[in-house]
Scaffold this active site. Sequence first.
Site, PDB file in Angstrom:
ATOM      1  N   ASP A  91      -6.771  -1.913   7.860  1.00 41.62           N
ATOM      2  CA  ASP A  91      -5.823  -2.589   8.755  1.00 41.62           C
ATOM      3  C   ASP A  91      -4.542  -1.768   8.941  1.00 41.62           C
ATOM      4  O   ASP A  91      -3.766  -2.018   9.848  1.00 41.62           O
ATOM      5  CB  ASP A  91      -5.484  -3.981   8.193  1.00 41.62           C
ATOM      6  CG  ASP A  91      -5.081  -3.905   6.721  1.00 41.62           C
ATOM      7  OD1 ASP A  91      -5.924  -4.237   5.874  1.00 41.62           O
ATOM      8  OD2 ASP A  91      -3.953  -3.469   6.440  1.00 41.62           O
ATOM      9  N   GLU A 111     -11.371   5.256   5.010  1.00 40.97           N
ATOM     10  CA  GLU A 111     -11.838   3.914   5.386  1.00 40.97           C
ATOM     11  C   GLU A 111     -13.280   4.045   5.881  1.00 40.97           C
ATOM     12  O   GLU A 111     -13.578   4.891   6.718  1.00 40.97           O
ATOM     13  CB  GLU A 111     -10.918   3.374   6.491  1.00 40.97           C
ATOM     14  CG  GLU A 111     -11.484   2.198   7.273  1.00 40.97           C
ATOM     15  CD  GLU A 111     -11.852   0.994   6.416  1.00 40.97           C
ATOM     16  OE1 GLU A 111     -10.984   0.538   5.640  1.00 40.97           O
ATOM     17  OE2 GLU A 111     -13.023   0.553   6.515  1.00 40.97           O
ATOM     18  N   ASP A 161      -7.326   0.082  -1.872  1.00 44.79           N
ATOM     19  CA  ASP A 161      -7.047  -1.135  -1.102  1.00 44.79           C
ATOM     20  C   ASP A 161      -8.365  -1.591  -0.481  1.00 44.79           C
ATOM     21  O   ASP A 161      -8.576  -1.512   0.738  1.00 44.79           O
ATOM     22  CB  ASP A 161      -6.013  -0.816  -0.022  1.00 44.79           C
ATOM     23  CG  ASP A 161      -5.740  -2.013   0.888  1.00 44.79           C
ATOM     24  OD1 ASP A 161      -5.252  -1.793   2.025  1.00 44.79           O
ATOM     25  OD2 ASP A 161      -6.033  -3.158   0.484  1.00 44.79           O
ATOM     26  N   SER A 162      -9.277  -2.018  -1.354  1.00 44.95           N
ATOM     27  CA  SER A 162     -10.654  -2.268  -0.886  1.00 44.95           C
ATOM     28  C   SER A 162     -10.920  -3.762  -0.738  1.00 44.95           C
ATOM     29  O   SER A 162     -10.114  -4.599  -1.141  1.00 44.95           O
ATOM     30  CB  SER A 162     -11.629  -1.713  -1.926  1.00 44.95           C
ATOM     31  OG  SER A 162     -11.585  -2.553  -3.070  1.00 44.95           O
ATOM     32  N   THR A 163     -12.069  -4.048  -0.191  1.00 47.15           N
ATOM     33  CA  THR A 163     -12.570  -5.415  -0.211  1.00 47.15           C
ATOM     34  C   THR A 163     -12.956  -5.732  -1.654  1.00 47.15           C
ATOM     35  O   THR A 163     -12.820  -4.890  -2.532  1.00 47.15           O
ATOM     36  CB  THR A 163     -13.815  -5.512   0.686  1.00 47.15           C
ATOM     37  OG1 THR A 163     -14.634  -4.359   0.433  1.00 47.15           O
ATOM     38  CG2 THR A 163     -13.448  -5.537   2.155  1.00 47.15           C
TER      39      THR A 163
HETATM   40  N1  SAM Z   1      -5.914  -6.278   1.215  1.00 46.92           N
HETATM   41  C1  SAM Z   1      -7.319  -6.592   1.189  1.00 46.92           C
HETATM   42  C2  SAM Z   1      -7.734  -7.197  -0.103  1.00 46.92           C
HETATM   43  O1  SAM Z   1      -6.939  -7.222  -1.017  1.00 46.92           O
HETATM   44  O2  SAM Z   1      -8.873  -7.682  -0.141  1.00 46.92           O
HETATM   45  C3  SAM Z   1      -8.109  -5.381   1.558  1.00 46.92           C
HETATM   46  C4  SAM Z   1      -7.847  -5.067   2.978  1.00 46.92           C
HETATM   47  S1  SAM Z   1      -8.658  -3.767   3.732  1.00 46.92           S
HETATM   48  C5  SAM Z   1      -9.140  -4.598   5.166  1.00 46.92           C
HETATM   49  C6  SAM Z   1     -10.157  -3.534   2.827  1.00 46.92           C
HETATM   50  C7  SAM Z   1     -10.877  -2.352   3.455  1.00 46.92           C
HETATM   51  O3  SAM Z   1     -11.773  -1.731   2.524  1.00 46.92           O
HETATM   52  C8  SAM Z   1     -11.737  -2.732   4.683  1.00 46.92           C
HETATM   53  O4  SAM Z   1     -11.190  -2.117   5.828  1.00 46.92           O
HETATM   54  C9  SAM Z   1     -13.121  -2.188   4.342  1.00 46.92           C
HETATM   55  O5  SAM Z   1     -13.806  -1.682   5.467  1.00 46.92           O
HETATM   56  C10 SAM Z   1     -12.772  -1.102   3.340  1.00 46.92           C
HETATM   57  N2  SAM Z   1     -13.868  -0.663   2.478  1.00 46.92           N
HETATM   58  C11 SAM Z   1     -14.797  -1.428   1.856  1.00 46.92           C
HETATM   59  N3  SAM Z   1     -15.653  -0.653   1.154  1.00 46.92           N
HETATM   60  C12 SAM Z   1     -15.249   0.653   1.338  1.00 46.92           C
HETATM   61  C13 SAM Z   1     -15.716   1.925   0.873  1.00 46.92           C
HETATM   62  N4  SAM Z   1     -16.802   2.002   0.074  1.00 46.92           N
HETATM   63  N5  SAM Z   1     -15.045   3.035   1.244  1.00 46.92           N
HETATM   64  C14 SAM Z   1     -13.954   2.955   2.054  1.00 46.92           C
HETATM   65  N6  SAM Z   1     -13.457   1.786   2.548  1.00 46.92           N
HETATM   66  C15 SAM Z   1     -14.105   0.639   2.178  1.00 46.92           C
END
Ligand code: SAM
Length: 288
Positions: A91, A111, A161-163
């Site tokens: 984001d 990302e 800052d991942s899911t």
């Molecule tokens: N602030 C949020 C939380 O605390 O849950 C996280 C927000 S951010 C939207 C999470 C991001 O991690 C997403 O855009 C997702 O696509 C990304 N993501 C998930 N798995 C990933 C991976 N293996 N490598 C890179 N990005 C990843």
Amino acid sequence: MTFPRSTGWTVETLHDEYAQALREDAVFYDSETEHQRLRVFENGRFGRVLTLDGVVQTTEGDEFMYHEMLAHVPILAHGAARRVLVIGGGDGGMAREVLRHASVEHCTMVEIDAGVVDFSKEYLPALSDGVFDDPRLDLVIADGAAFMAEAHEPYDVIIVDSTDPIGPGEVLFTDSFYGHAAKLLSAEGILVTQNGVPFMQPGELQQTMRAFRALFADHGCYLTHVPSYAGGPMALGWGSHSAKARETDEEVLRTRFEAAEIKTRYYTPELHKAAFALPRYISDLINE
Ligand code: SAM
């Protein structure tokens, strides 16, 4: 363009035995990418809300409580961070906070889902606030685990800052991922991680802390409070090869914070230090 009014509610299904519901006043986007389902809707209290696979990721209303603490605590504790790596953060909110520090010369953001970046620019512009045009930002669309395994240039701060550890995010909570991160950190570098709400996801924090204990001389977590991450305080993992950064005293943090000339709505030097004071149930959890 007019958006359909939604008469519904989003019921978040992150936990088996607990759910939170947010009223959808309007739905702006709802689509599947190759990685996950993206949805953005308006809510009277939280503003625009982003969910991935039905789980709240970030909201306009309370994102500052998360992004400020995950960015400014390690950068100000380090004191001379020039190169920062963000894993995830599609984001743009994390990169926005990192690059508010003029002292940061380079931020790599890895990302996995270009769809999150593209639609965040359009539907959640306040989150990235122009950061994708910052020449210091290097956006890499890739799996963060694969990037970490291949990368060689050291970083002063690494922010995950991942899911949550479901779907594409699962690989970002593994020992091998943390092991690569530990190798990639500079001598006084710091790794910080999004580690969920301990009352609701105790196992997630325990697993990360077990890995950090084996990898870092200085390991633990600190807390922030994000209303849309329901169930209590949120844990942010901390790992470093030296305790020096975490032990930085409040006066030094204040001097650095004032020199950075960053206006915050959550972070303060006092809160930075206090965030590492853990309630007994969390300190017991991470020491098990
Ligand atoms: N602030 C949020 C939380 O605390 O849950 C996280 C927000 S951010 C939207 C999470 C991001 O991690 C997403 O855009 C997702 O696509 C990304 N993501 C998930 N798995 C990933 C991976 N293996 N490598 C890179 N990005 C990843």
